[in-house]
Scaffold this active site. Structure first.
Site, PDB file in Angstrom:
ATOM      1  CG  LEU A   1       6.988   1.081  13.794  1.00  0.00           C
ATOM      2  CD1 LEU A   1       6.278   1.581  12.551  1.00  0.00           C
ATOM      3  CD2 LEU A   1       8.127   0.151  13.435  1.00  0.00           C
TER       4      LEU A   1
ATOM      5  N   GLY B   1       0.935   7.137  17.314  1.00  0.00           N
ATOM      6  CA  GLY B   1       0.053   6.697  18.384  1.00  0.00           C
ATOM      7  C   GLY B   1      -1.210   6.035  17.890  1.00  0.00           C
TER       8      GLY B   1
ATOM      9  NE  ARG C   1       0.628  -9.075   4.094  1.00  0.00           N
ATOM     10  CZ  ARG C   1       0.918  -8.094   4.947  1.00  0.00           C
ATOM     11  NH1 ARG C   1       1.721  -8.322   5.970  1.00  0.00           N
ATOM     12  NH2 ARG C   1       0.384  -6.904   4.787  1.00  0.00           N
TER      13      ARG C   1
ATOM     14  CE1 TYR D   1      -3.927   0.190  12.695  1.00  0.00           C
ATOM     15  CE2 TYR D   1      -3.392  -1.374  10.961  1.00  0.00           C
ATOM     16  CZ  TYR D   1      -3.033  -0.298  11.762  1.00  0.00           C
ATOM     17  OH  TYR D   1      -1.800   0.266  11.624  1.00  0.00           O
TER      18      TYR D   1
END
Lengths: 274, 274, 274, 274, 274, 274
Positions: free
Chosen positions: D24, D81, D183, D145
């Protein structure tokens, strides 16, 4: 009895369409054919002749063993069958209560894993036309027909929680070639949007037990489908082009008329006679 | 006293527009004429000459008997009259509190059954610009003007619950030819959308007591009209085409300024002096 | 047909108790006698002899005309009749669906204005035991019995919205002399609290259509009756004094057992055989 | 230490983009350049050469003093980041927990007043694909995560409540050139919409602490951004044009697969090994 | 003008009690004396002689400058003054609208930081007696009196948001020596509980702008004070001991009577004459 | 690796108490002994000598393998260990983030199925003292300590959704011998109530992932535990008997002090230095 793993397909080997001779059934019949190899059709009324890829299996929904046979070999069901207007209790009882129970029992026995169930806005017809509800609002049926559709929704909720059979309950507004009166400016669903809705529910990766109102993208709305956005139904039509003609035919409304006050319209005035 | 059955028409024999000489009144005057045989106009400021189908009846809202006369023979009212900015309490008291009471009493006495009431976003102006509220959020007025509009909303709620007089409360954002500042990118409503909103509320089959924010389909939104979808207001305009010009004029904002923090903008800094 | 003005009394000329021979019926029979001149009793099981002020009128609920007769001359009904456990569909259909319809039709015909309806916690039995729901949570029945009670709740909602017949739906937990297992520490209602609940619903000034869970003031709670506080039911008993004995009998639970996971307990494992 | 008044600009003297070498980051790098005089870039991977108006300042996020230096002279931060997939805990701990703390401390020390924080849909990945949630739904992360992104959201909430540092938490769905599987028909966000979202959050007059899901205007939706409408993000793209190709590649789904059942998709199957 | 730091004390140098000659004022007068050095009393009716520690300052609430004087040197106010029943609009306007504005302006001018405002259950009197509402439910006043109390609540909300003047709005039910009728079994508040409520609001560390229903711990409840639990009001009395006597006097109710249907009781039948 | 069926017992073979040398740990140590055969104790501070049925296993929570050993053979955990006040980030990071991750990994590896986790009211400390929240309110931590407890809650949610490890998150208010200041009149929990809460969570049939505020039955309440009623925690104590002494020591409060405004009290003024 063991079944193969429950699979969510985009195209079906065999789809069952009940109520195939009714108003919506006749519309969906050619459209659903595109999504399956074989379209099994059922009704108690005359279904005409079978086109290629169609098969006929007329049953009375209250006949438990006939309904059990009806679901044999079926991947998914679009259940339009049953009584769709306010009538005395007995026909509603047979078709919409006993019949729906028979259908879900048959689905359980034969391992059918997804049903698109034609419920009705009359499940919540006693809300007012000046309020907006979502799909979780407590049920307020406007007659015995609405009560029977509420039964179907609750029964299918149980069959999902207990047996994993997925159901999309479509609380259909008014699906006709065009809106007939002022109320239908809010409740109308075009046949193309009906197809979009049914196909979205058949082919969504996962449906669980979902409730959605069946309406086009009308300017006036009483029903908020936000909680059903996972189904991927985005209507493309609207009642708006018909507004001028409808309003010309019905320029005034009596604000004391329950059919003007409540979402169920004229249904709220029927029911057992007072 | 008996009245004819309350009827919801699409076109009116006689409509009353108050505040007809104000900014929004001048816009609506020619537009509303299309929906009625006679448009009765009222204001305390000069209304100019009467066009065909118009009739003038200037009154001070605080004059109870004059207001009673004003509503005689009227089918419905679009009430823009009164003070529309933050001022000392007394003018607000006379026009927006006494005046609105007089209006509803007059409606009750003469059997007027629907009022479109220009409320204001300042009824909830002390919510922050980084939160989104719906039409049921508790009121948080940002000044005496906002408090007076809250009074009108509550009074009209009572007249509906008690006497069946329907009111649509329009919490108008900023209705000007174009958005003047960054805040109005969120709050702007074009005059065409204003017309759409007022006409939707006049002609909806049933309004009950409804609250709706008056904004165009702007990119930035603080207000969620989902619960007012039954009114059938779908804006067609947007502040977006004006964004570049507005942003060029106001490239930075001071994040400590209450007018940047709260939805009411500069109104939150007025009110009685500190 | 015209009826006298609907009146909310504290004491009744004639009360009807259905299911009077069942577990809860036998408890309520002598207790309800205190609130009426005549207590009409009905069941399909043996009711024993009539005490003074009692009258017997045994009917099968599925017999429409017999049920119509049953409600003649009655002021209010406490309806415990019908199937109260999970069974095959047909007995549930006859007693809890056809039977409840017959009851409400009879109430409509004879102008009976209040019914206390023994619904069941199994209307929401598929919620988990680690969540707390209120009386507005969407129905999630745990079996055909629960589905039939949901039918009764929806039917009575319709009879209130349409005909003004008031119903209090009691979602009874577990009403026994004492809690029998760990689940009942949450679901138990003493017979005294059952009486308090039924009497509160019979004598409240206005009931409308209300839903309330029937439990004592137990330490563990899955159900929040806040929205039913207008009924004035404040339980006085608790399962807590029985805790030590119950826990001693059932010191461990298998966390994979659906009867431990879901509020409906063992009911969620019944239903049509898999 | 004193800072100048917090100002909300439309164009920035110096913007910091972290994670500028990631998927991204590479997309946003040329796009963000248009909104600032200087674009400071940081990553631990190779950033290539600096274009005019770019400056490079590669740091490891876990290096507190280096991160402190990184935010010196910066007006606002787009923080991409850190670790963006499920990995063992230690890299997540260093980059997404220690690193995010370092970032906010640096912002506090240097008076940086707005951060656009790339959170993730995996903060709520354990909701089901047949339910629709809004931005206030309790967090249900689907792995370490997701837990680390939840940490970042909560930490930034604290830095706003305590120090007034504004953060927009973008719960990004799946931002790729095109949706790769079924998905992603629900979760996809085009790069153009990503830019729209980031720019909306950088330039909104006031952000406070906001949470928004980062998705295009897809037909299937699990996430309701109504409460974030103040940010002014209106997606212009949709996954729909890719549907046919995606469905052709993945015509069936196994309904027992957690990646089909839960919103987090395959992430819910990773996490520490079972 | 500068004021000393706003301080939240437990005991006051000077308290002002308005409406001190009314039913509740006479009860609170000796009780509040215990919480202050000087109790300033005001009313338009005769206040009798001053006891030690009392001072008299009778004013008409509509007299702005007299009210400004009234609040000079005051730490906190218990505002019972004004019209407390349904009357024609003008007295309500003067006392409850102009008067309350005068009071808050005086508080602003003199730096008074906390007001306990006697609002009324009639702010929400058009909810039904078979529904339970909380303190955030949209206002539905049952008459002009209720509308005026809604004005006071909204005005005080503004004075808190804008000037930091704290107000606790007490929506008092029915505070009399004992409940007089069946409705008061739900709405009654004993004088001791009234004192508990007022003192809790005066002495809570922080009140902000809070709304709370003023009732004892009655068995029947229409109002849920959960959101006001921070005020620390826990009633100790109940209408229950009076139930038998009340029910004996009023054994039946007419279910068609608006005073039986709506929470406002007989107030809903008053208002401007029909 | 296979584990025996997850079982919910009333008494444990081996319980682990971490933080056993802290203020709450010392209180719970003798009390928990009654619910298990062996009580394993851990802390980094001195634990004193082992009583019969106790075993000592001191570990640093950031030592992954030591923590893994710590949970071996354990049935359930009461986790009080870690930093319990606002400190610089590094100790919080080690004990409350790394340490909690280590604990859940150890639980996963050794098949421990229930953890009672001492979270904190500081997870929501930035709500105001004049608002009441429930256990589903979005987190608003008031410092790094609160952020770390939010991490623990989210991590445990993941371990429940993914691995079925049940956690009760206790958002403990202020558990001391008695309330020390005015704020603690709202937040205090007696040691006996602490025991009741911990034991309720250990022995409830099913806990899932639950959040509950740990307070006694205080008169002033900011936290609504309705949604946690399934845990069966009913406090028996109250701060009320201490009110007079506490108020005497702290008769006034400064309403501008963040510690008076926010629920977190003095914690909201700590955090990294400004």
């Amino acid at each position: 009895m063991t079944f193969p793993a429950p699979v969510s397909p985009l195209r079906f080997s065999r789809l069952l369409l009940t109520g195939a001779a009714g108003g919506l059934g006749r519309e969906l019949r050619p459209r659903l054919k595109r999504y399956c190899d074989t379209l099994r059709l059922s009704d108690i009324a005359d279904l005409g002749g079978a086109s290629p890829g169609e098969e006929m299996q007329p049953v009375r929904l209250e006949d438990r063993s006939a309904v059990a046979d009806l679901l044999k070999g079926v991947d998914a069901v679009v259940h339009l069958g049953g009584v769709s207007v306010e009538t005395p209790f007995d026909p509603i009882l047979q078709a919409n209560i006993v019949g729906v129970f028979n259908l879900y029992e048959a689905a359980r026995i034969h391992g059918v894993k997804r049903i698109v169930f034609a419920s009705s806005n009359h499940v919540t017809g006693f809300y007012r036309q000046d309020e907006v509800i979502d799909t979780d609002a407590p049920m307020r049926p406007d007659g015995l027909y609405g009560v029977s559709k509420a039964f179907g929704e609750n029964l299918s909720r149980f069959y999902f929680d207990r047996y994993g059979i997925e159901t999309a309950c479509l609380r259909i507004g008014s699906s006709f070639p065009e809106p007939k009166d002022r109320r239908m400016l809010a409740t109308w669903m075009s046949f193309d949007d009906l197809e979009r809705l049914v196909v979205a529910c058949l082919t969504a990766p996962i449906v669980g037990h979902s409730v959605i109102y069946g309406i086009s993208d009308n300017r006036t709305k009483w029903w908020d489908n936000t909680r059903a956005a996972h189904l991927g139904y985005v209507p493309q039509d609207s009642s708006e082009p018909f507004r001028a003609a409808v309003e010309a035919r019905q320029p005034t409304l009596d604000l004391r008329d329950p059919a003007v006050i409540y979402q169920g319209g004229a249904f709220v005035r029927t029911g057992p006679l007072e």
